[in-house]
Design a protein around this motif. Structure first.
Motif, PDB file in Angstrom:
ATOM      1  N   VAL A   5       0.847  -1.191   0.000  1.00  0.00           N
ATOM      2  CA  VAL A   5       0.000   0.000   0.000  1.00  0.00           C
ATOM      3  C   VAL A   5       0.883   1.242   0.000  1.00  0.00           C
ATOM      4  N   GLU A   6       0.769   2.017  -1.085  1.00  0.00           N
ATOM      5  CA  GLU A   6       1.560   3.245  -1.205  1.00  0.00           C
ATOM      6  C   GLU A   6       0.827   4.434  -0.596  1.00  0.00           C
ATOM      7  N   SER A   7       1.596   5.426  -0.201  1.00  0.00           N
ATOM      8  CA  SER A   7       1.044   6.691   0.282  1.00  0.00           C
ATOM      9  C   SER A   7       2.082   7.782   0.069  1.00  0.00           C
ATOM     10  N   GLY A   8       1.643   9.038   0.192  1.00  0.00           N
ATOM     11  CA  GLY A   8       2.573  10.156   0.135  1.00  0.00           C
ATOM     12  C   GLY A   8       2.562  10.955  -1.150  1.00  0.00           C
ATOM     13  N   GLY A  10       1.026  13.405  -4.234  1.00  0.00           N
ATOM     14  CA  GLY A  10       0.317  14.666  -4.172  1.00  0.00           C
ATOM     15  C   GLY A  10       0.775  15.627  -5.243  1.00  0.00           C
ATOM     16  N   LEU A  20       7.497   9.267  -0.688  1.00  0.00           N
ATOM     17  CA  LEU A  20       6.531   8.192  -0.828  1.00  0.00           C
ATOM     18  C   LEU A  20       6.864   7.077   0.153  1.00  0.00           C
ATOM     19  N   SER A  21       5.819   6.435   0.640  1.00  0.00           N
ATOM     20  CA  SER A  21       5.980   5.270   1.513  1.00  0.00           C
ATOM     21  C   SER A  21       5.202   4.104   0.935  1.00  0.00           C
ATOM     22  N   CYS A  22       5.679   2.921   1.209  1.00  0.00           N
ATOM     23  CA  CYS A  22       4.996   1.698   0.787  1.00  0.00           C
ATOM     24  C   CYS A  22       5.037   0.721   1.964  1.00  0.00           C
ATOM     25  N   THR A  78       8.456  -1.354   5.611  1.00  0.00           N
ATOM     26  CA  THR A  78       8.172  -0.182   4.787  1.00  0.00           C
ATOM     27  C   THR A  78       9.369   0.168   3.905  1.00  0.00           C
ATOM     28  N   TYR A  80      10.693   3.359   1.239  1.00  0.00           N
ATOM     29  CA  TYR A  80      10.472   4.775   1.003  1.00  0.00           C
ATOM     30  C   TYR A  80      11.116   5.226  -0.309  1.00  0.00           C
ATOM     31  N   CYS A  96       4.748   0.792  -6.030  1.00  0.00           N
ATOM     32  CA  CYS A  96       5.678  -0.002  -5.253  1.00  0.00           C
ATOM     33  C   CYS A  96       5.574  -1.447  -5.744  1.00  0.00           C
ATOM     34  N   THR A 118       0.218   5.573  -6.416  1.00  0.00           N
ATOM     35  CA  THR A 118      -0.086   6.878  -5.836  1.00  0.00           C
ATOM     36  C   THR A 118       0.321   7.953  -6.842  1.00  0.00           C
TER      37      THR A 118
END
Length: 124
Positions: A5-8, A10, A20-22, A78, A80, A96, A118
């Motif tokens: 699951v990716e995030s960050g 924008g 970015l984080s995964c 995680t 990054y 990711c 993302t």
């Protein structure tokens, strides 16, 4: 099997930074080589960076060398991607990916597991 699951992602101005984080599920995260790929509209998915299982070895696409840094925290499951000096051409969906075993090659076909992606948008 591992779920990612990716995030960050924008919207950021040219010259700016994003991280970015995964996050990965499972108890065997440290047995996977991890990577980031990206795909812009109308283009093929392309390799961005990879990191080996221990985090001691990394590989980067020429287009991001010196600007992006991949890292991982096996205790937190995680990986990054620190992105600095962003350019408009970095705009893409960032994915990711994971593959069991060693880091070998930059083809997306070598990776077995993928996150949902993302969006990163860099305004010029």
């Amino acid at each position: 099997q591992v779920q990612l699951v990716e995030s960050g992602g924008g919207l950021v101005q040219s010259g700016g930074s994003l991280r970015l984080s995964c996050a990965a599920s499972g108890r065997t995260f440290s047995s996977y080589t991890m990577a980031w790929f990206r795909q812009a509209p109308g283009k093929e998915r392309e390799f961005v960076a990879a990191i080996n299982r221990s985090g001691g070895s990394t590989d980067y696409a020429d287009s991001v060398k010196g600007r992006f840094t991949i890292s991982r925290d096996n205790a937190k499951n995680t990986v990054y991607l620190q992105m600095n000096s962003l350019k408009h051409e970095d705009t893409a969906v960032y994915y990711c990916a994971a593959r069991p075993g060693t880091m070998t090659g930059s083809s997306y076909r070598r990776y077995d597991y993928w996150g949902q992606g993302t969006q990163v948008t860099v305004s010029s």
